[in-house]
Design a protein around this motif. Structure first.
Motif, PDB file in Angstrom:
ATOM      1  N   LEU A   7       0.822  -1.206   0.000  1.00 45.59           N
ATOM      2  CA  LEU A   7       0.000   0.000   0.000  1.00 45.59           C
ATOM      3  C   LEU A   7       0.858   1.258   0.000  1.00 45.59           C
ATOM      4  CD1 LEU A   7      -2.804   1.270   0.068  1.00 45.59           C
ATOM      5  CD2 LEU A   7      -2.758   1.042   2.557  1.00 45.59           C
ATOM      6  N   ASP A   8       1.926   1.252   0.762  1.00 45.85           N
ATOM      7  CA  ASP A   8       2.802   2.429   0.818  1.00 45.85           C
ATOM      8  C   ASP A   8       3.427   2.736  -0.542  1.00 45.85           C
ATOM      9  OD1 ASP A   8       4.270   0.070   1.046  1.00 45.85           O
ATOM     10  OD2 ASP A   8       5.746   0.922   2.415  1.00 45.85           O
ATOM     11  N   VAL A   9       3.748   1.696  -1.301  1.00 48.08           N
ATOM     12  CA  VAL A   9       4.326   1.885  -2.632  1.00 48.08           C
ATOM     13  C   VAL A   9       3.300   2.532  -3.559  1.00 48.08           C
ATOM     14  CG1 VAL A   9       5.274   0.698  -4.654  1.00 48.08           C
ATOM     15  CG2 VAL A   9       5.892  -0.066  -2.350  1.00 48.08           C
ATOM     16  N   MET A  10       2.074   2.035  -3.529  1.00 51.31           N
ATOM     17  CA  MET A  10       1.020   2.598  -4.390  1.00 51.31           C
ATOM     18  C   MET A  10       0.693   4.036  -3.984  1.00 51.31           C
ATOM     19  SD  MET A  10       0.391   0.645  -6.826  1.00 51.31           S
ATOM     20  CE  MET A  10      -0.842   1.721  -7.487  1.00 51.31           C
ATOM     21  N   MET A  11       0.682   4.295  -2.692  1.00 55.23           N
ATOM     22  CA  MET A  11       0.409   5.655  -2.223  1.00 55.23           C
ATOM     23  C   MET A  11       1.504   6.602  -2.689  1.00 55.23           C
ATOM     24  SD  MET A  11      -1.019   4.828   1.603  1.00 55.23           S
ATOM     25  CE  MET A  11      -0.591   6.443   2.160  1.00 55.23           C
ATOM     26  N   ALA A  12       2.745   6.170  -2.640  1.00 55.60           N
ATOM     27  CA  ALA A  12       3.861   7.005  -3.097  1.00 55.60           C
ATOM     28  C   ALA A  12       3.776   7.232  -4.599  1.00 55.60           C
ATOM     29  CB  ALA A  12       5.192   6.361  -2.723  1.00 55.60           C
ATOM     30  N   THR A  13       3.442   6.182  -5.332  1.00 53.88           N
ATOM     31  CA  THR A  13       3.306   6.290  -6.788  1.00 53.88           C
ATOM     32  C   THR A  13       2.228   7.290  -7.162  1.00 53.88           C
ATOM     33  OG1 THR A  13       3.986   3.987  -7.036  1.00 53.88           O
ATOM     34  CG2 THR A  13       2.834   4.984  -8.893  1.00 53.88           C
ATOM     35  N   GLU A  20      -4.944  11.696   3.282  1.00 53.58           N
ATOM     36  CA  GLU A  20      -5.795  11.869   2.100  1.00 53.58           C
ATOM     37  C   GLU A  20      -6.556  10.583   1.783  1.00 53.58           C
ATOM     38  OE1 GLU A  20      -3.900  14.754  -1.133  1.00 53.58           O
ATOM     39  OE2 GLU A  20      -2.469  13.267  -0.368  1.00 53.58           O
ATOM     40  N   LEU A  21      -5.838   9.463   1.811  1.00 52.38           N
ATOM     41  CA  LEU A  21      -6.477   8.183   1.516  1.00 52.38           C
ATOM     42  C   LEU A  21      -7.529   7.847   2.561  1.00 52.38           C
ATOM     43  CD1 LEU A  21      -6.607   5.782  -0.392  1.00 52.38           C
ATOM     44  CD2 LEU A  21      -4.804   4.692   0.970  1.00 52.38           C
ATOM     45  N   SER A  22      -7.218   8.122   3.810  1.00 56.92           N
ATOM     46  CA  SER A  22      -8.157   7.864   4.894  1.00 56.92           C
ATOM     47  C   SER A  22      -9.462   8.634   4.691  1.00 56.92           C
ATOM     48  CB  SER A  22      -7.524   8.260   6.236  1.00 56.92           C
ATOM     49  OG  SER A  22      -8.455   8.165   7.277  1.00 56.92           O
ATOM     50  N   GLU A  23      -9.350   9.884   4.315  1.00 58.47           N
ATOM     51  CA  GLU A  23     -10.540  10.707   4.077  1.00 58.47           C
ATOM     52  C   GLU A  23     -11.297  10.250   2.834  1.00 58.47           C
ATOM     53  OE1 GLU A  23      -9.367  14.812   3.992  1.00 58.47           O
ATOM     54  OE2 GLU A  23      -8.597  14.741   6.046  1.00 58.47           O
ATOM     55  N   THR A  24     -10.578   9.919   1.780  1.00 58.80           N
ATOM     56  CA  THR A  24     -11.197   9.503   0.526  1.00 58.80           C
ATOM     57  C   THR A  24     -11.953   8.188   0.681  1.00 58.80           C
ATOM     58  OG1 THR A  24      -9.437  10.582  -0.720  1.00 58.80           O
ATOM     59  CG2 THR A  24     -10.756   8.960  -1.901  1.00 58.80           C
ATOM     60  N   VAL A  25     -11.353   7.248   1.396  1.00 60.08           N
ATOM     61  CA  VAL A  25     -11.915   5.906   1.530  1.00 60.08           C
ATOM     62  C   VAL A  25     -12.849   5.799   2.737  1.00 60.08           C
ATOM     63  CG1 VAL A  25     -11.283   3.472   1.772  1.00 60.08           C
ATOM     64  CG2 VAL A  25      -9.877   4.963   0.411  1.00 60.08           C
ATOM     65  N   ASN A  26     -12.796   6.793   3.603  1.00 59.78           N
ATOM     66  CA  ASN A  26     -13.615   6.816   4.816  1.00 59.78           C
ATOM     67  C   ASN A  26     -13.272   5.651   5.748  1.00 59.78           C
ATOM     68  OD1 ASN A  26     -15.463   7.987   6.521  1.00 59.78           O
ATOM     69  ND2 ASN A  26     -17.201   6.887   5.663  1.00 59.78           N
ATOM     70  N   ILE A  27     -11.979   5.478   5.976  1.00 63.89           N
ATOM     71  CA  ILE A  27     -11.454   4.488   6.913  1.00 63.89           C
ATOM     72  C   ILE A  27     -10.621   5.246   7.934  1.00 63.89           C
ATOM     73  CG2 ILE A  27      -9.935   2.493   7.186  1.00 63.89           C
ATOM     74  CD1 ILE A  27     -10.518   1.764   4.323  1.00 63.89           C
ATOM     75  N   SER A  28     -10.694   4.811   9.188  1.00 65.79           N
ATOM     76  CA  SER A  28      -9.933   5.515  10.212  1.00 65.79           C
ATOM     77  C   SER A  28      -8.447   5.466   9.896  1.00 65.79           C
ATOM     78  CB  SER A  28     -10.192   4.908  11.594  1.00 65.79           C
ATOM     79  OG  SER A  28      -9.532   3.678  11.729  1.00 65.79           O
ATOM     80  N   LEU A  29      -7.754   6.499  10.298  1.00 64.78           N
ATOM     81  CA  LEU A  29      -6.311   6.594  10.080  1.00 64.78           C
ATOM     82  C   LEU A  29      -5.594   5.424  10.745  1.00 64.78           C
ATOM     83  CD1 LEU A  29      -4.354   8.470   8.675  1.00 64.78           C
ATOM     84  CD2 LEU A  29      -4.167   9.773  10.768  1.00 64.78           C
ATOM     85  N   ALA A  30      -6.052   5.032  11.924  1.00 66.85           N
ATOM     86  CA  ALA A  30      -5.425   3.921  12.649  1.00 66.85           C
ATOM     87  C   ALA A  30      -5.555   2.607  11.879  1.00 66.85           C
ATOM     88  CB  ALA A  30      -6.045   3.782  14.036  1.00 66.85           C
ATOM     89  N   ASN A  31      -6.744   2.321  11.362  1.00 70.05           N
ATOM     90  CA  ASN A  31      -6.949   1.077  10.621  1.00 70.05           C
ATOM     91  C   ASN A  31      -6.182   1.078   9.301  1.00 70.05           C
ATOM     92  OD1 ASN A  31      -8.550  -0.163  12.528  1.00 70.05           O
ATOM     93  ND2 ASN A  31     -10.450   0.581  11.651  1.00 70.05           N
ATOM     94  N   GLU A  53     -10.093   1.875  -5.863  1.00 71.94           N
ATOM     95  CA  GLU A  53     -10.746   2.965  -6.599  1.00 71.94           C
ATOM     96  C   GLU A  53     -10.039   4.292  -6.328  1.00 71.94           C
ATOM     97  OE1 GLU A  53     -15.070   5.151  -6.780  1.00 71.94           O
ATOM     98  OE2 GLU A  53     -15.011   3.010  -6.339  1.00 71.94           O
ATOM     99  N   ALA A  54      -9.711   4.545  -5.074  1.00 71.24           N
ATOM    100  CA  ALA A  54      -9.054   5.803  -4.704  1.00 71.24           C
ATOM    101  C   ALA A  54      -7.659   5.916  -5.311  1.00 71.24           C
ATOM    102  CB  ALA A  54      -8.981   5.925  -3.182  1.00 71.24           C
ATOM    103  N   LEU A  55      -6.952   4.792  -5.402  1.00 71.13           N
ATOM    104  CA  LEU A  55      -5.582   4.796  -5.918  1.00 71.13           C
ATOM    105  C   LEU A  55      -5.513   4.431  -7.405  1.00 71.13           C
ATOM    106  CD1 LEU A  55      -3.707   3.098  -2.934  1.00 71.13           C
ATOM    107  CD2 LEU A  55      -3.718   5.523  -3.555  1.00 71.13           C
ATOM    108  N   ASP A  56      -6.669   4.147  -8.005  1.00 73.76           N
ATOM    109  CA  ASP A  56      -6.741   3.760  -9.416  1.00 73.76           C
ATOM    110  C   ASP A  56      -5.764   2.622  -9.710  1.00 73.76           C
ATOM    111  OD1 ASP A  56      -7.628   3.808 -12.053  1.00 73.76           O
ATOM    112  OD2 ASP A  56      -6.077   5.236 -12.656  1.00 73.76           O
ATOM    113  N   CYS A  57      -5.962   1.509  -8.984  1.00 71.49           N
ATOM    114  CA  CYS A  57      -5.079   0.362  -9.139  1.00 71.49           C
ATOM    115  C   CYS A  57      -5.870  -0.935  -9.013  1.00 71.49           C
ATOM    116  CB  CYS A  57      -3.956   0.406  -8.100  1.00 71.49           C
ATOM    117  SG  CYS A  57      -4.512   0.209  -6.396  1.00 71.49           S
ATOM    118  N   GLN A  58      -5.192  -2.038  -9.159  1.00 71.47           N
ATOM    119  CA  GLN A  58      -5.779  -3.366  -9.013  1.00 71.47           C
ATOM    120  C   GLN A  58      -5.387  -3.948  -7.652  1.00 71.47           C
ATOM    121  OE1 GLN A  58      -7.787  -5.010 -11.334  1.00 71.47           O
ATOM    122  NE2 GLN A  58      -7.790  -2.962 -12.260  1.00 71.47           N
ATOM    123  N   PRO A  59      -6.176  -4.896  -7.109  1.00 70.76           N
ATOM    124  CA  PRO A  59      -5.812  -5.518  -5.827  1.00 70.76           C
ATOM    125  C   PRO A  59      -4.404  -6.106  -5.840  1.00 70.76           C
ATOM    126  CG  PRO A  59      -8.056  -6.084  -6.388  1.00 70.76           C
ATOM    127  CD  PRO A  59      -7.485  -5.355  -7.576  1.00 70.76           C
ATOM    128  N   GLY A  60      -3.982  -6.652  -6.981  1.00 70.46           N
ATOM    129  CA  GLY A  60      -2.641  -7.220  -7.088  1.00 70.46           C
ATOM    130  C   GLY A  60      -1.533  -6.189  -7.002  1.00 70.46           C
TER     131      GLY A  60
END
Length: 69
Positions: A7-13, A20-31, A53-60
């Motif tokens: 996840l960190d790699v995709m977020m950096a990419t 930002e991801l936490s707000e977009t996906v509506n998941i707590s920052l801790a989780n 969807e938020a990162l425009d990527c595939q699960p893989g």
């Protein structure tokens, strides 16, 4: 663990911060932080779908299997 979370790699990419991801996906920052560090044992498909969807990527792009111990 045999499943590696990139996840960190995709977020950096995508130049997206954890906040930002936490707000977009509506998941707590801790989780989301636990997911990012691989300290979770499960993830709901709905959460995985929202992150992809938020990162425009595939699960893989986020999850990787490695048989190297």
């Amino acid at each position: 663990m045999a499943i590696i979370v990139n996840l960190d790699v995709m977020m950096a990419t995508r130049k997206m911060s954890l906040n930002e991801l936490s707000e977009t996906v509506n998941i707590s920052l801790a989780n989301l932080s636990k997911l990012k560090t691989g300290k979770v044992k499960a993830i709901r498909f709905s959460t995985l779908e929202a992150v992809c969807e938020a990162l425009d990527c595939q699960p893989g792009d986020i999850l990787e299997y490695s048989n190297v111990v």
